[in-house]
Write an enzyme that holds these catalytic residues in place. Structure first.
Site, mmCIF file in Angstrom:
data_model
loop_
_atom_site.group_PDB
_atom_site.id
_atom_site.type_symbol
_atom_site.label_atom_id
_atom_site.label_comp_id
_atom_site.label_asym_id
_atom_site.label_seq_id
_atom_site.Cartn_x
_atom_site.Cartn_y
_atom_site.Cartn_z
ATOM 1 N N ASP A 24 -23.961 -37.309 17.662
ATOM 2 C CA ASP A 24 -23.905 -36.019 16.962
ATOM 3 C C ASP A 24 -23.854 -36.163 15.440
ATOM 4 O OD1 ASP A 24 -21.346 -37.093 17.107
ATOM 5 O OD2 ASP A 24 -20.387 -35.129 17.023
ATOM 6 N N SER B 92 -20.493 -36.396 21.521
ATOM 7 C CA SER B 92 -20.429 -37.373 20.433
ATOM 8 C C SER B 92 -21.206 -38.649 20.735
ATOM 9 C CB SER B 92 -18.968 -37.667 20.106
ATOM 10 O OG SER B 92 -18.902 -38.461 18.955
ATOM 11 N N HIS B 93 -20.493 -39.759 20.803
ATOM 12 C CA HIS B 93 -21.145 -41.071 20.945
ATOM 13 C C HIS B 93 -21.311 -41.467 22.415
ATOM 14 C CE1 HIS B 93 -16.843 -41.141 20.646
ATOM 15 N NE2 HIS B 93 -16.857 -42.154 21.480
ATOM 16 N N ASP C 253 -21.751 -37.702 13.288
ATOM 17 C CA ASP C 253 -20.567 -37.745 12.433
ATOM 18 C C ASP C 253 -20.055 -39.165 12.180
ATOM 19 O OD1 ASP C 253 -19.622 -38.079 14.978
ATOM 20 O OD2 ASP C 253 -18.139 -36.460 14.910
ATOM 21 N N ARG C 254 -20.551 -40.143 12.946
ATOM 22 C CA ARG C 254 -20.111 -41.525 12.715
ATOM 23 C C ARG C 254 -21.157 -42.317 11.939
ATOM 24 N NH1 ARG C 254 -17.058 -43.962 17.997
ATOM 25 N NH2 ARG C 254 -15.581 -42.264 18.235
ATOM 26 N N LYS D 66 -16.023 -35.525 10.114
ATOM 27 C CA LYS D 66 -16.521 -36.754 9.524
ATOM 28 C C LYS D 66 -18.033 -36.634 9.419
ATOM 29 C CE LYS D 66 -15.911 -38.813 14.033
ATOM 30 N NZ LYS D 66 -14.707 -38.966 14.825
ATOM 31 N N ASP E 12 -24.103 -41.939 15.140
ATOM 32 C CA ASP E 12 -23.866 -41.714 16.568
ATOM 33 C C ASP E 12 -24.603 -40.472 17.075
ATOM 34 O OD1 ASP E 12 -22.249 -39.767 15.417
ATOM 35 O OD2 ASP E 12 -20.805 -39.834 17.047
HETATM 36 C C1 G1P Z 1 -12.147 -41.944 19.571
HETATM 37 C C2 G1P Z 1 -11.777 -42.645 18.284
HETATM 38 C C3 G1P Z 1 -11.145 -41.673 17.327
HETATM 39 C C4 G1P Z 1 -12.087 -40.496 17.101
HETATM 40 C C5 G1P Z 1 -12.485 -39.880 18.433
HETATM 41 C C6 G1P Z 1 -13.529 -38.797 18.266
HETATM 42 O O1 G1P Z 1 -10.995 -41.414 20.193
HETATM 43 O O2 G1P Z 1 -10.914 -43.743 18.534
HETATM 44 O O3 G1P Z 1 -10.849 -42.323 16.125
HETATM 45 O O4 G1P Z 1 -11.478 -39.515 16.306
HETATM 46 O O5 G1P Z 1 -13.021 -40.888 19.284
HETATM 47 O O6 G1P Z 1 -14.700 -39.276 17.680
HETATM 48 P P1 G1P Z 1 -10.233 -42.152 21.403
HETATM 49 O O7 G1P Z 1 -11.258 -42.423 22.471
HETATM 50 O O8 G1P Z 1 -9.715 -43.439 20.838
HETATM 51 O O9 G1P Z 1 -9.155 -41.221 21.813
HETATM 52 ZN ZN ZN Z 2 -19.583 -38.203 17.009
#
Ligand code: G1P
Ligand code: ZN
Length: 540
Positions: free
Chosen positions: A278, A112-113, A280-281, A375, A276
């Site tokens: 991948d 992801s990010h 989705d953000r 998302k 981000d």
């Molecule tokens: C974080 C975000 C959460 C999101 C997740 C995956 O998780 O806070 O809202 O769904 O990344 O993208 P966290 O690191 O807080 O567990």
């Molecule tokens: Zn992501």
């Protein structure tokens, strides 16, 4: 031909987390990726005769991982894998492909990010046949498999060509290499009024889209620049790079600071958005205007009837519990249900599948709808463009009108990163032990109305998820939520979510407005005592 490789149980994902995120080097170490993939295959009852989607966000090791996963799928008897060209697929595009091709699920290679590269993070997650992240029963089964794994199967065929659109036979399994972008772009054209958005761009409306050298570049170029006529150069950092060019592809004011500075400058474009790793953000900005993700969800809900796909109205909305409650006010005025779920997209899945909600969102820059089961960053950006095109107003006007009508929900998240896990755990254990006796007590002169650890009863399948964060609500309805991140790959991160509702919309700076709540939160957690600091590392 395939071989059976003897292996041992290993430490895979934590139970309850969707997917495995670890250091890239660990994923590259002997048997590690293979162990996780075989555990996943075993957990879903094997893959014999099944069909899957495979792709990832382009980060380092993705291509090599794809070759391994394909060979394992073939050796385990899968019938077909639909693969994004060059092993690239954004998470939303993968979710869509699973759904339109009615596959048995998909494997997404992404962290992801999180930053990418040989010294950074890699990840793999399994999405089920509804296109969404595997639910807890599947992820728990995967975890059980990691504890008893004894062998995995892998084809001994040579690597296949991933860069050409073609159907390739890999040891009896079809690898269907497809264009990564076109199906997703077509879906967006069905949901939104592309003609109106085209007209907007043709009128001189200017935009910046920062793909942060990650997966959304090719999608944004095709949709914004090619199909919608945004001027060339609208999309920056548009080529997915294995290390994201050193960027931390998390679209928030801290990590997307170059983009942020441009949108806050005197010659800012009319609109800006970033995505981000991948895809989705999303973060959306207007000229000199920041939209918090919580406000964004509320505004999309408010204006949904302007969008072709939602003209019939919304079934309901959902937000994660820590997300600011701006959307609650809109849902109330529309007379639709607003659900509150734990953090994590997987909790929206049942509500979406059951048709109870149409839009959902999280404060962590995630917004989406029932069009897929993830998302979706670009979807949110197009939603905003569609609103701007139809209403002929600026981002700032839309935001001001929203606050004037519904009141303003000041919301901010403060992250405290790189905390030693033992200290963070001790702080949470201490908080937990005090929670039940807090009602009626005061913190920084604010009286506590309720204090609890959040549990979620899924209204669709009746399952309960406990320990989903600590929530304190004060008599003035201000709110503090505290939880530890579940997505980090090392150390602990404390997330503090702070909220204050102001019906009169008296214009204040967010951090200034939240000051009393911030101090109350520090007192609530005994921050100084446990972690030795009260200044957050990231504020969003
Ligand atoms: C974080 C975000 C959460 C999101 C997740 C995956 O998780 O806070 O809202 O769904 O990344 O993208 P966290 O690191 O807080 O567990
Ligand atoms: Zn992501």
């Amino acid at each position: 031909m395939y071989k059976i490789v003897t292996t041992k149980p290993f430490e895979g994902q934590k139970p309850g987390t969707s997917g495995l995120r670890k250091k890239t080097k660990l994923f590259m170490s002997p048997h590690y990726l293979e162990n996780f993939i075989q555990s996943t295959f075993n957990a879903i009852g094997g893959v014999d005769g099944k069909r899957f989607v495979l792709g990832g966000d382009g980060r380092f090791f993705g291509v090599e991982a794809a070759q391994t996963i394909l060979k394992m799928a073939a050796a385990n008897g899968a019938k077909e894998v639909i693969l994004g060209q060059n092993a690239l697929l954004s998470t939303p595009a993968a979710s869509h492909l699973i759904r339109i091709n009615k596959t048995d699920g998909g494997i997404i290679m992404s962290a992801s990010h999180n930053p990418g590269g040989v010294e950074e993070d890699f990840g793999v997650k399994f999405n089920a046949e509804n296109g969404g992240p595997a639910n807890e029963s599947i992820t728990n089964r995967i975890f059980e498999q990691t504890k008893v794994l004894a062998e995995y199967r892998i084809s001994d065929a040579v690597d296949i060509e991933l860069s050409k659109i073609a159907k390739i036979n890999l040891d009896g399994m079809i690898v269907n290499v497809i264009d990564s972008v076109s199906d997703y772009a077509d879906l967006m054209a069905q949901i939104f009024d592309f003609t109106a958005i085209k007209r907007l761009f043709a009128s001189g409306f200017s935009m910046r889209f920062d793909a942060m050298n990650a997966i959304t570049g090719p999608y944004a170029k095709e949709i914004l620049e090619k199909r919608l006529g945004a001027s060339k150069g609208t999309v920056v950092h548009g080529a997915p790079l294995p290390d994201f060019g050193g960027m931390h592809p998390d679209p928030n004011p801290t990590w997307a600071h170059e983009f942020w500075d441009e949108l806050m400058s005197a010659d800012a474009p009319d609109f800006g958005a970033a995505s981000d790793g991948d895809g989705d953000r999303n973060m959306v900005l207007g000229k000199n205007t920041y939209i918090t993700p919580s406000d964004s969800l509320a505004i999309l809900t408010e204006h949904a009837l302007k969008i072709p796909a939602y003209t019939k109205g919304l079934n309901g909305v959902a937000r994660s519990m820590p997300t600011g409650s701006a959307v609650d006010h809109v849902a109330k005025s529309l007379g639709i249900e607003c659900y509150e779920t734990p953090t994590g997209w997987k909790f929206f899945g049942n509500l979406l599948d059951a048709g109870r909600v149409s839009l959902c969102g999280e404060e962590s820059f995630g917004t989406g709808s029932d069009h897929i089961r993830e998302k979706d960053g670009l979807w949110a950006v197009l939603f905003w463009l569609n609103i701007l095109a139809v209403s002929k107003k600026s981002v700032s006007e839309i935001l001001q009108e929203h606050w004037a009508r519904f009141g303003r929900t000041y919301f901010s998240r403060h992250d405290f990163e790189d905390l030693p896990s033992d200290k963070a755990d001790a702080m949470i254990a201490d908080l937990s032990s005090r929670m039940s006796g807090m009602k009626g007590a005061s913190l920084n002169d604010l009286i506590i109305k309720t204090a609890e650890e959040f549990s979620f009863l899924d209204p669709v399948d009746g399952t309960t998820s406990n320990n989903q964060g600590f929530r304190v609500i004060f008599e003035n309805d201000a709110r503090i939520v505290a939880r530890l991140s579940g997505t980090g790959t090392s150390d602990a991160t404390l997330r503090l979510y702070l909220e204050l509702y102001d019906k009169e919309n008296i214009k204040l700076d967010t951090q200034q407005a939240l000051e009393p709540i911030i101090l109350a939160a520090h007192e609530l957690l005994n921050l100084k005592k446990f972690i030795g600091k009260v200044r957050p590392d990231v504020i969003t």
